[in-house]
Design an enzyme around this catalytic site. Structure first.
Site, PDB file in Angstrom:
ATOM      1  N   ASP A 125      75.847  33.004  -6.260  1.00  0.00           N
ATOM      2  CA  ASP A 125      75.223  32.182  -5.465  1.00  0.00           C
ATOM      3  C   ASP A 125      76.355  32.143  -4.145  1.00  0.00           C
ATOM      4  O   ASP A 125      75.451  32.135  -3.093  1.00  0.00           O
ATOM      5  CB  ASP A 125      75.074  30.924  -5.749  1.00  0.00           C
ATOM      6  CG  ASP A 125      74.659  30.987  -7.351  1.00  0.00           C
ATOM      7  OD1 ASP A 125      75.252  31.115  -8.470  1.00  0.00           O
ATOM      8  OD2 ASP A 125      73.295  30.790  -7.462  1.00  0.00           O
TER       9      ASP A 125
ATOM     10  N   THR B  97      67.723  32.353  -6.607  1.00  0.00           N
ATOM     11  CA  THR B  97      69.238  32.645  -7.141  1.00  0.00           C
ATOM     12  C   THR B  97      69.810  31.926  -8.977  1.00  0.00           C
ATOM     13  O   THR B  97      70.897  31.658  -8.747  1.00  0.00           O
ATOM     14  CB  THR B  97      69.870  33.007  -6.526  1.00  0.00           C
ATOM     15  OG1 THR B  97      70.514  31.609  -5.712  1.00  0.00           O
ATOM     16  CG2 THR B  97      70.046  33.962  -5.267  1.00  0.00           C
TER      17      THR B  97
ATOM     18  N   PHE C 219      70.479  34.208 -17.888  1.00  0.00           N
ATOM     19  CA  PHE C 219      70.952  32.893 -17.911  1.00  0.00           C
ATOM     20  C   PHE C 219      69.331  32.159 -17.468  1.00  0.00           C
ATOM     21  O   PHE C 219      69.366  31.012 -17.658  1.00  0.00           O
ATOM     22  CB  PHE C 219      71.993  32.100 -17.127  1.00  0.00           C
ATOM     23  CG  PHE C 219      72.545  31.081 -17.120  1.00  0.00           C
ATOM     24  CD1 PHE C 219      72.505  30.148 -18.429  1.00  0.00           C
ATOM     25  CD2 PHE C 219      72.162  30.668 -16.081  1.00  0.00           C
ATOM     26  CE1 PHE C 219      72.940  28.880 -17.882  1.00  0.00           C
ATOM     27  CE2 PHE C 219      71.876  29.445 -15.731  1.00  0.00           C
ATOM     28  CZ  PHE C 219      72.461  28.292 -16.655  1.00  0.00           C
ATOM     29  N   ASN C 220      69.477  32.062 -15.734  1.00  0.00           N
ATOM     30  CA  ASN C 220      68.218  31.918 -14.957  1.00  0.00           C
ATOM     31  C   ASN C 220      66.833  32.272 -15.509  1.00  0.00           C
ATOM     32  O   ASN C 220      66.242  30.975 -15.382  1.00  0.00           O
ATOM     33  CB  ASN C 220      68.268  32.303 -13.732  1.00  0.00           C
ATOM     34  CG  ASN C 220      69.945  32.520 -13.025  1.00  0.00           C
ATOM     35  OD1 ASN C 220      69.889  31.438 -12.980  1.00  0.00           O
ATOM     36  ND2 ASN C 220      69.724  33.066 -11.579  1.00  0.00           N
TER      37      ASN C 220
ATOM     38  N   ASP D 131      71.794  27.433  -7.090  1.00  0.00           N
ATOM     39  CA  ASP D 131      72.744  26.625  -8.581  1.00  0.00           C
ATOM     40  C   ASP D 131      74.179  26.415  -8.568  1.00  0.00           C
ATOM     41  O   ASP D 131      75.173  27.086  -8.734  1.00  0.00           O
ATOM     42  CB  ASP D 131      72.114  26.955  -9.862  1.00  0.00           C
ATOM     43  CG  ASP D 131      72.359  28.200 -10.178  1.00  0.00           C
ATOM     44  OD1 ASP D 131      72.171  29.121  -9.451  1.00  0.00           O
ATOM     45  OD2 ASP D 131      72.053  28.620 -11.140  1.00  0.00           O
TER      46      ASP D 131
ATOM     47  N   ASN E 160      74.128  26.598 -12.806  1.00  0.00           N
ATOM     48  CA  ASN E 160      75.346  26.895 -13.620  1.00  0.00           C
ATOM     49  C   ASN E 160      75.814  25.711 -14.325  1.00  0.00           C
ATOM     50  O   ASN E 160      76.803  25.804 -15.479  1.00  0.00           O
ATOM     51  CB  ASN E 160      76.092  27.657 -12.305  1.00  0.00           C
ATOM     52  CG  ASN E 160      75.577  29.072 -12.439  1.00  0.00           C
ATOM     53  OD1 ASN E 160      75.482  29.511 -13.516  1.00  0.00           O
ATOM     54  ND2 ASN E 160      75.859  29.259 -10.946  1.00  0.00           N
TER      55      ASN E 160
ATOM     56  N   HIS F  14      75.936  39.081  -9.113  1.00  0.00           N
ATOM     57  CA  HIS F  14      73.864  39.353  -9.857  1.00  0.00           C
ATOM     58  C   HIS F  14      73.294  38.494  -8.172  1.00  0.00           C
ATOM     59  O   HIS F  14      72.779  39.050  -7.961  1.00  0.00           O
ATOM     60  CB  HIS F  14      73.931  38.446 -10.420  1.00  0.00           C
ATOM     61  CG  HIS F  14      74.824  38.282 -12.013  1.00  0.00           C
ATOM     62  ND1 HIS F  14      74.463  39.156 -12.940  1.00  0.00           N
ATOM     63  CD2 HIS F  14      75.461  37.635 -12.589  1.00  0.00           C
ATOM     64  CE1 HIS F  14      75.156  39.311 -14.131  1.00  0.00           C
ATOM     65  NE2 HIS F  14      76.018  38.409 -13.926  1.00  0.00           N
ATOM     66  N   ASP F  15      74.006  37.422  -7.691  1.00  0.00           N
ATOM     67  CA  ASP F  15      73.099  36.592  -6.913  1.00  0.00           C
ATOM     68  C   ASP F  15      72.288  37.922  -5.410  1.00  0.00           C
ATOM     69  O   ASP F  15      71.672  37.994  -5.109  1.00  0.00           O
ATOM     70  CB  ASP F  15      73.232  35.262  -6.824  1.00  0.00           C
ATOM     71  CG  ASP F  15      72.863  34.208  -8.158  1.00  0.00           C
ATOM     72  OD1 ASP F  15      72.183  35.289  -8.765  1.00  0.00           O
ATOM     73  OD2 ASP F  15      73.728  33.610  -8.305  1.00  0.00           O
TER      74      ASP F  15
HETATM   75  C1  BDR Z   1      72.492  34.072 -13.220  1.00  0.00           C
HETATM   76  O1  BDR Z   1      73.064  32.997 -14.056  1.00  0.00           O
HETATM   77  C2  BDR Z   1      73.303  32.340 -13.275  1.00  0.00           C
HETATM   78  O2  BDR Z   1      75.578  31.958 -13.703  1.00  0.00           O
HETATM   79  C3  BDR Z   1      74.397  33.213 -11.687  1.00  0.00           C
HETATM   80  O3  BDR Z   1      74.780  32.652 -10.750  1.00  0.00           O
HETATM   81  C4  BDR Z   1      73.289  33.988 -11.796  1.00  0.00           C
HETATM   82  O4  BDR Z   1      71.931  33.699 -11.216  1.00  0.00           O
HETATM   83  C5  BDR Z   1      73.059  35.727 -13.722  1.00  0.00           C
HETATM   84  O5  BDR Z   1      72.726  35.861 -15.317  1.00  0.00           O
HETATM   85 CA    CA Z   2      73.001  31.557  -9.435  1.00  0.00          CA
END
Ligand code: BDR
Ligand code: CA
Length: 310
Positions: free
Chosen positions: A15, A124, A165-166, A10, A39, A239-240
């Site tokens: 990503d 991701t 978040f994810n 996303d 996102n 993160h991703d």
């Molecule tokens: C995740 O949330 C998104 O904002 C980032 O792309 C990542 O996948 C981190 O919490």
């Molecule tokens: Ca992501």
């Protein structure tokens, strides 16, 4: 031997680096890219995936759009981190990589059945597309080598006090995927918060001097600024790509077998990932969970992949 992989994403700044780490890595063969609303809305994430690949000169990988929103909940987005278009910072070019007419799940199904060997899925974003695939085409589970997902945490969250978040966006999808029986690795905030975009990292990427690296440097400027404003983290956590590193360079990420359960009902804790690292619940372990990261090795891998692209 390269591992065939599908990246479900996303984009989102991090990503983009996940796509680049995978596309530029000799251990991986990216056979498809699919997108999900996360996102930012799907229209943007899909365009951004095509832009990320176009900038990097990766023109031979099909890109298909998937679910616009979660299985049962309304979509929550994260413009506050990634900007209105999901890739705040650089001026965005028109993508040259076309949009595949298939849906994400159709493309994934085709890629799985076309492959001579099981294909790994790296997710991701909210894991909606993979849940839909496993729900509607369960016979394809055996064609999936494993699923590695960036999301969740063994500790606290980043979107609510306890949800990452994810995971927060589509906990029902996550629960379905974790229960599917396909090998599942969670790469959560407890390790991705080690993948910090420090000034040294920014210099390391900028010094590559390619178009891809230049675009990445501009992404970093924006991403570090929003992370500073929102979380007081001027070295934003990328993160991703850590999920990609699990497959590309397994020595980079330490994983442990553990019980993973997803909070679906909590009024304050929906989307929290309960990871029983100490076996308190005496339940059968059902997942691999990332618990450590070789930070230097990780960034060396990211830089090397970026340097192999356009
Ligand atoms: C995740 O949330 C998104 O904002 C980032 O792309 C990542 O996948 C981190 O919490
Ligand atoms: Ca992501």
């Amino acid at each position: 031997m390269t591992i065939p992989v599908i990246i479900d994403c996303d984009p989102g700044h991090d990503d983009v680096f996940a796509l680049w780490l995978a596309a530029g890595h000799p251990a991986l063969d990216v056979v498809a890219v699919t997108t999900v609303g996360g996102n930012v809305p799907l229209e943007f994430t899909t365009r951004n995936a095509r832009i990320a690949l176009s900038v990097a000169g990766v023109t031979d990988v099909p890109v298909a759009a998937g679910a616009a929103g979660p299985l049962v909940r309304p979509l929550q987005t994260a413009e506050w981190i990634h900007g209105e278009n999901g890739l705040g910072g650089p001026e965005l070019p028109e993508p040259t990589v076309p949009l595949d007419p298939r849906t994400a799940t159709e493309l994934i199904a085709d890629a799985l059945t076309a492959s001579a060997e099981p294909v790994a899925v790296i997710a991701t974003g909210p894991i909606t597309n993979i849940a839909i695939l496993l729900r509607d085409r369960p016979e394809l589970a055996g064609c999936i080598r494993e699923i590695v997902w960036m999301g969740g945490s063994t500790e606290r969250g980043n979107a609510t006090p306890y949800a990452e978040f994810n995971a927060l966006v589509d906990p029902e999808a996550l629960d379905l995927v974790v229960r599917s029986g396909v090998r599942f690795t969670m790469v959560g905030l407890n390790v991705t918060h080690l993948a910090l975009v420090t000034p040294a990292v920014r210099e390391q990427i900028a010094a590559i001097g390619t178009a891809t690296a230049g675009f990445g440097a501009e992404l970093f400027d924006f991403f570090c600024r929003t992370n500073d404003e929102l979380f007081g983290m001027p070295d934003g956590p990328l993160h991703d790509p850590v999920a990609v590193a699990v497959l590309a360079d397994p020595c980079c990420v330490e994983v442990r077998r553990a019980r993973l359960d997803v909070e679906l009902l909590g009024t304050e804790t929906a989307g929290a990932t309960s990871v029983d690292l100490d076996d308190m619940l005496a339940r059968e372990p059902n997942a691999w969970v990332a618990v450590g990261l070789d930070v230097e090795r990780f960034w060396a891998g990211v830089a090397a992949s970026v340097a192999r692209l356009a």
